[in-house]
Design an enzyme around this catalytic site. Structure first.
Site, PDB file in Angstrom:
ATOM      1  N   ARG A  77       1.696   6.043   4.811  1.00 33.37           N
ATOM      2  CA  ARG A  77       0.922   5.004   5.497  1.00 33.37           C
ATOM      3  C   ARG A  77       1.836   3.809   5.742  1.00 33.37           C
ATOM      4  NH1 ARG A  77      -2.714   0.513   3.108  1.00 33.37           N
ATOM      5  NH2 ARG A  77      -3.505  -0.376   5.029  1.00 33.37           N
ATOM      6  N   HIS A 121      -1.571  -5.333   9.675  1.00 28.81           N
ATOM      7  CA  HIS A 121      -1.358  -5.687   8.266  1.00 28.81           C
ATOM      8  C   HIS A 121      -0.769  -7.098   8.264  1.00 28.81           C
ATOM      9  CE1 HIS A 121      -0.786  -3.807   4.063  1.00 28.81           C
ATOM     10  NE2 HIS A 121      -0.515  -5.094   3.931  1.00 28.81           N
ATOM     11  N   GLU A 166      -7.376  -5.014   4.902  1.00 28.99           N
ATOM     12  CA  GLU A 166      -7.875  -6.093   4.062  1.00 28.99           C
ATOM     13  C   GLU A 166      -8.240  -7.355   4.856  1.00 28.99           C
ATOM     14  OE1 GLU A 166      -5.173  -6.855   0.835  1.00 28.99           O
ATOM     15  OE2 GLU A 166      -5.158  -4.788   0.164  1.00 28.99           O
TER      16      GLU A 166
HETATM   17  O1  IFM Z   1       1.356  -6.217  -1.126  1.00 26.74           O
HETATM   18  C1  IFM Z   1      -0.024  -6.231  -0.936  1.00 26.74           C
HETATM   19  C2  IFM Z   1      -0.373  -5.497   0.339  1.00 26.74           C
HETATM   20  O2  IFM Z   1       0.268  -6.021   1.444  1.00 26.74           O
HETATM   21  C3  IFM Z   1      -1.875  -5.575   0.574  1.00 26.74           C
HETATM   22  N1  IFM Z   1      -2.597  -5.139  -0.574  1.00 26.74           N
HETATM   23  C4  IFM Z   1      -2.243  -5.694  -1.853  1.00 26.74           C
HETATM   24  C5  IFM Z   1      -0.744  -5.569  -2.074  1.00 26.74           C
HETATM   25  C6  IFM Z   1      -0.354  -6.178  -3.440  1.00 26.74           C
HETATM   26  O3  IFM Z   1      -0.684  -7.519  -3.476  1.00 26.74           O
END
Ligand code: IFM
Length: 461
Positions: A77, A121, A166
């Site tokens: 991914r 992202h 996220e």
């Molecule tokens: O590094 C991050 C990632 O970019 C998104 N999820 C959480 C990870 C750890 O903080």
């Protein structure tokens, strides 16, 4: 006891993100992103580093993917940097950017690895931020256009697509407390950013579905297991708020087509959201899967007398500023995040109860620890091995419990640029020496190799 073998089609992948690993920020026509700008702000990044070079994956991707294959992963991914594809956010398309991600996908296929692409992202093209960023609906439309053209161009080599990673972080860290790019602090208006992110997701799904590619399309949410610190009504109220803003505010519109009214009321944004109900059917576009990034549990309490929140301190929890996270004394990672593997079952259940049968993937799970490098260069990260062992076991428990979990991606393949913490937090199962760019497989990487070999044998038996 060894983890029982999961079904042969269970996805065992590893994950990364563009700004965190690629470097090459000024190469081959890439435009500036909000993270290029934000990392230049004094004090924004705790160790003063940035992603200019990061892991130089832009030039080293072929070796990195070959190493992934040696460790036995069957999926990768990665995320696509919007400013490499559409450098100004809208308008001209940069073929060199599309070519780069085609090379990544093709290299994956050469190694028997299935590519999974995330379209956002967090690296928003800076010109779009200058025009209002996620606080304005035009950014949602721009995202959908970028998503559609990227999917059209690469849908023949990438089957699995994730729109957003996220959105809670993009909205509430980016526009709430401002610890992430673009560093805005707009109070409860950060929820408008969340709405536009989700609208962008829905519009993107609509447009991508219109293409001839038979892709599977989903979204990735960061979800938390939440529980009250005690049986008191006040702590139950704190848990309602924490679960509301962290989980339900994203799960409900995407999977049920409605926002939780209690969260809108907590933040005092009912009127604005009431005027946008027409967007909800778009946001709730049917999905082929849901991705969950799972790291930790929150045990929460009401504030003790006298624990007043300071209104001058920008918050990532509009309307719920006074919820207190309680230290349970359980083991924590170097991020200070409690280790609670069974939370995987809780978060997968959150999706399953809203949309029974939809496949769920843990699209990120992993841990930062204070890795020590031995004189011979090796990294004996026993704590990370233990973390991964517990969480992969929890995946097996989830499957055994009948939950629709279909895969797991370890975060992260490489040590990388950990946002506001810069290079000071390492999540990789492969160490990166940022000076020399040398890769060293940590003990956790070798643990994964052996674990995946066992899985393969078990699923063939
Ligand atoms: O590094 C991050 C990632 O970019 C998104 N999820 C959480 C990870 C750890 O903080």
């Amino acid at each position: 006891m060894p983890t029982p073998a999961l079904p042969a089609d269970f996805v065992w992948g590893t994950a990364t993100a563009s700004y965190q690993i690629e470097g090459a920020v000024a190469e081959d026509g890439r435009g500036p992103s909000i993270w290029d700008t934000f990392t230049r702000l004094p004090g924004a990044i705790s160790d003063g580093t940035n992603g200019d070079r990061a892991d130089d994956h832009y030039h080293r991707y072929a070796d990195d993917i070959a190493l992934m294959a040696r460790l036995g992963f069957n999926a990768y991914r990665f995320s696509i940097a919007w400013p490499r594809i559409v450098p100004a956010g809208t308008g001209e398309v940069n073929q060199a950017g599309l070519d780069f991600y085609r090379r990544i996908a093709e290299t994956c296929h050469e190694h028997g690895i299935t590519p999974w692409a995330t379209l956002y992202h967090w690296d928003l093209p800076q010109p779009l931020e200058d025009a209002g960023g996620w606080l304005v609906p035009e950014t949602a439309q721009a995202f959908a256009d970028y998503a559609a053209l990227t999917h059209e161009a690469l849908g023949d080599v990438v089957e699995h697509w994730i729109t957003l990673n996220e959105p809670w972080c993009s909205a509430l860290l980016g526009y709430g407390n401002g610890v992430h790019a673009p560093g805005k602090q707009v109070g409860s208006d950060a929820l408008k950013a969340a709405h536009h992110l989700l609208l962008g997701h829905g519009l993107a799904v609509q447009k991508m579905r219109a293409s001839g590619h038979g892709s599977t399309i989903g979204i990735t949410l960061n979800l938390y297991s939440v529980r009250p610190a005690s049986d008191s009504a006040a702590d139950a109220e704190a848990a309602r708020r924490s679960d509301g803003l962290g989980n339900r505010f994203f799960l409900d519109p995407v999977l049920l087509g409605s926002y939780p009214r209690d969260v809108l009321a907590d933040a005092g944004v009912q009127e604005w959201f009431g005027e946008r109900t027409d967007d909800l059917p778009v946001i709730a576009a049917p999905l082929d899967f849901v991705g969950i990034n799972y790291y930790s549990r929150h045990t929460v309490a009401a504030p003790e007398d006298g624990q007043f929140s300071d209104p001058s301190v920008p918050s990532a929890s509009p309307g719920s500023e006074r919820v207190v996270n309680v230290d349970t004394g359980a083991p924590k990672t170097f991020m200070g995040w409690e280790v609670h593997p069974d939370g995987i079952l809780d978060v997968v259940a959150m999706v399953a109860e809203r949309t029974p049968g939809t496949p769920v993937y843990i699209t990120e799970n992993g841990a930062a620890y204070d890795d020590q490098v031995a004189p011979d260069g090796s990294v004996d990260d026993e704590d990370r091995c233990h973390y991964l062992e517990l969480h992969t076991q929890a995946c097996a428990d989830a499957v055994a419990a009948g939950l629709p979990l279909r895969g797991y991606f370890a975060w992260s393949f490489l040590d990388n640029f950990e946002w506001a913490f810069g290079e000071s937090r390492r999540f990789g199962i492969v160490r990166v020496d940022y000076e020399t760019q040398e890769r060293t497989v940590k003990r956790s990487g070798w643990w994964f190799r052996d674990f995946l070999a066992g899985q393969q044998q078990g699923s063939q038996a």
